[in-house]
Design a protein around this motif. Structure first.
Motif, short mmCIF file in Angstrom:
data_model
loop_
_atom_site.label_atom_id
_atom_site.label_comp_id
_atom_site.label_asym_id
_atom_site.label_seq_id
_atom_site.Cartn_x
_atom_site.Cartn_y
_atom_site.Cartn_z
N THR A 70 11.59 21.91 26.86
CA THR A 70 10.26 21.63 26.95
C THR A 70 9.54 21.38 25.79
O THR A 70 8.92 20.34 25.74
CB THR A 70 9.57 23.14 27.43
OG1 THR A 70 10.24 23.49 28.80
CG2 THR A 70 8.24 22.94 27.84
N LEU A 71 9.95 22.11 24.70
CA LEU A 71 9.42 21.71 23.30
C LEU A 71 9.63 20.40 22.80
O LEU A 71 8.88 19.66 22.15
CB LEU A 71 9.54 22.82 22.37
CG LEU A 71 9.07 24.13 22.39
CD1 LEU A 71 9.67 25.03 21.57
CD2 LEU A 71 7.73 24.26 22.58
N ASP A 72 11.02 19.94 23.06
CA ASP A 72 11.33 18.55 22.61
C ASP A 72 10.62 17.21 23.42
O ASP A 72 10.10 16.36 23.04
CB ASP A 72 12.84 18.42 23.01
CG ASP A 72 13.38 18.97 21.83
OD1 ASP A 72 13.16 19.41 20.86
OD2 ASP A 72 14.96 19.44 22.29
N TRP A 73 10.26 17.77 24.59
CA TRP A 73 9.62 16.73 25.41
C TRP A 73 8.16 16.63 25.29
O TRP A 73 7.61 15.40 25.17
CB TRP A 73 9.81 17.37 27.12
CG TRP A 73 9.46 16.03 28.06
CD1 TRP A 73 9.85 14.73 27.89
CD2 TRP A 73 9.04 16.12 29.51
NE1 TRP A 73 9.57 13.90 28.87
CE2 TRP A 73 9.00 14.80 30.06
CE3 TRP A 73 8.49 17.28 30.27
CZ2 TRP A 73 8.52 14.42 31.38
CZ3 TRP A 73 7.97 16.84 31.53
CH2 TRP A 73 8.25 15.78 32.01
N ALA A 74 7.67 17.91 24.87
CA ALA A 74 6.23 17.64 24.60
C ALA A 74 6.13 17.09 23.15
O ALA A 74 5.11 16.31 22.92
CB ALA A 74 5.53 19.37 24.40
N THR A 75 6.88 17.27 22.19
CA THR A 75 6.97 16.40 21.10
C THR A 75 7.14 15.12 21.12
O THR A 75 6.48 14.14 20.74
CB THR A 75 8.27 17.23 20.11
OG1 THR A 75 7.74 18.54 19.90
CG2 THR A 75 8.04 16.36 18.75
N ALA A 133 7.31 9.58 32.09
CA ALA A 133 7.90 10.97 32.31
C ALA A 133 9.33 10.59 32.70
O ALA A 133 10.31 10.91 32.34
CB ALA A 133 7.25 11.61 33.44
N SER A 134 9.35 9.47 33.42
CA SER A 134 10.85 8.96 34.00
C SER A 134 11.56 8.55 32.99
O SER A 134 12.94 8.75 32.93
CB SER A 134 10.83 8.14 35.33
OG SER A 134 10.14 8.67 36.63
N ASP A 135 11.04 7.61 31.85
CA ASP A 135 11.67 6.95 30.86
C ASP A 135 12.30 8.23 30.08
O ASP A 135 13.29 7.78 29.18
CB ASP A 135 10.92 5.93 30.33
CG ASP A 135 10.73 4.73 31.31
OD1 ASP A 135 11.45 4.57 32.17
OD2 ASP A 135 9.90 4.09 30.81
N THR A 136 11.60 9.21 29.83
CA THR A 136 11.65 10.00 28.88
C THR A 136 12.65 11.43 29.35
O THR A 136 12.52 12.22 28.72
CB THR A 136 10.56 10.45 28.14
OG1 THR A 136 9.63 11.32 29.10
CG2 THR A 136 10.04 9.25 27.21
N ARG A 166 14.10 11.60 38.63
CA ARG A 166 13.33 10.55 38.15
C ARG A 166 12.94 9.56 39.45
O ARG A 166 13.25 9.56 40.61
CB ARG A 166 14.25 9.54 37.32
CG ARG A 166 15.19 8.62 38.06
CD ARG A 166 16.08 7.70 37.29
NE ARG A 166 15.58 7.51 35.89
CZ ARG A 166 16.15 7.07 34.95
NH1 ARG A 166 17.62 6.72 35.09
NH2 ARG A 166 15.80 6.83 33.73
N GLY A 167 11.95 8.45 38.95
CA GLY A 167 11.15 7.78 40.09
C GLY A 167 10.19 8.34 40.91
O GLY A 167 9.25 9.09 40.46
N SER A 168 10.36 8.30 42.31
CA SER A 168 9.55 8.84 43.02
C SER A 168 9.22 10.36 43.30
O SER A 168 8.27 10.93 43.56
CB SER A 168 9.94 8.48 44.71
OG SER A 168 11.19 8.90 45.18
#
Length: 318
Positions: free
Chosen positions: A254-259, A274-277, A292-294
């Protein structure tokens, strides 16, 4: 001139233990603070079990930092043995000692044996280091991911945890003047024997609820936009609750994604970004393809309809 950090005193209450953790940016619930306080007061090892990425290892790091103690880490793995974990003899230096003695005409095998099995030739590994006295006080001894080690090594630890000592056949017993602060972590890839658990205080470290996870994100990633932090936490909480994933994201992810999203100057969750990361948040391709995606777009749409998120997003970062 090197500045010496004086060791801090032990917290005198559960509230002080919570404050101690908070001072290093670790957001804990009261149950964790309670068992940690008891472990420190009773000088008992603390056995922390839970999924990977929930913050078990970080507790040892926080204790080392806030109490001013050395951190000695034993990273466990399959095949870990005494030579890697406890001690081994410096065989090349011993051979030099033997050759020098022989050259000098010292051929008494009894004296030579005592000479080469001396502390001068002892290479101390983490377990032995943790039992040594230190000016800053007993160290924090982190035995990380014990479930990855073999059962034979787990059995060896019983002497260390019961009596704070190890036995070296050539030297005798090495015993700590004061027991180290022992933190044992396991991701529960296998069960640890009851004999070891009985020597410890136990705590299951679970995923935090949404409120505490948001507080953690805001503490650790203060540069993230308030709305982005709130939406990330709700997204992750939804994944854990609803999706059948091979590996659920931990707090670390979660912290990595927020960063990562903050570095990309995002102020809210964008479906495409969001899908790309997702590879920052999820670590298995099957999980990424499932979400990912829809699916990402639908989850973000649902988040936007959630009234509590709007209220959380309006709160300032702390």
């Amino acid at each position: 001139m090197t500045e010496t950090t004086l060791p801090a005193s032990m917290p005198a209450s559960i509230a002080e233990t919570l404050d101690l953790l908070q001072s290093a940016g670790y957001v804990a619930d009261r149950s964790l603070a309670t068992v940690l306080h008891l472990a420190l007061r009773m000088k008992r090892p603390l056995f922390l079990e839970g999924e990977a990425g929930v913050g078990k290892t970080e507790i040892a790091k926080v204790l080392s930092k806030t109490l001013g103690r050395d951190l000695i880490r034993l990273q466990c793995y399959e095949g870990l043995d005494i030579a890697s974990a406890v001690y081994e003899w410096n065989y090349p230096a011993q051979m030099v000692e033997i050759r020098v003695s022989e050259a000098a005409g010292d051929t008494d095998h009894s004296d030579l044996s005592k000479s080469i099995f001396d502390e001068r030739f002892l290479i101390k590994r983490p377990v032995l280091q943790a039992l040594e006295p230190s000016l800053s006080g007993p160290p924090v001894f982190l035995i990380d991911e014990l479930d990855r080690a073999d059962e034979a090594f787990e059995a060896f630890l019983l002497e260390v945890l019961s009596d704070n000592q190890v036995t070296i056949p050539e030297l005798g017993t090495v015993k700590a003047d004061e027991p180290p602060i022992v933190i044992i972590t396991t991701n529960r890839t296998r069960e640890i024997h009851d004999a070891l658990k009985r020597r410890c205080l136990y705590h299951w470290v679970d995923y935090p609820d949404a409120e505490r996870e948001l507080e953690i994100v805001r503490s650790k990633v203060p540069g993230a936009a308030a709305r982005l932090s709130a939406e990330i936490v709700t997204f992750v909480q939804t994944l854990r609750a609803e999706e059948d994933l091979f590996k659920q994201p931990g707090v670390a992810e979660t912290l990595d994604w927020a960063t990562a999203l903050s570095e990309l100057n995002e102020i809210a969750l964008d479906p495409d970004m969001a899908s790309d990361t997702l590879g920052v948040l999820l670590k298995y391709q099957d999980d990424i393809e499932r979400v990912r995606g829809s699916k990402v777009r639908q989850m973000i749409d649902d988040i936007r309809k959630d009234a509590p998120i709007a209220a959380a997003a309006a709160m300032p970062n702390v």
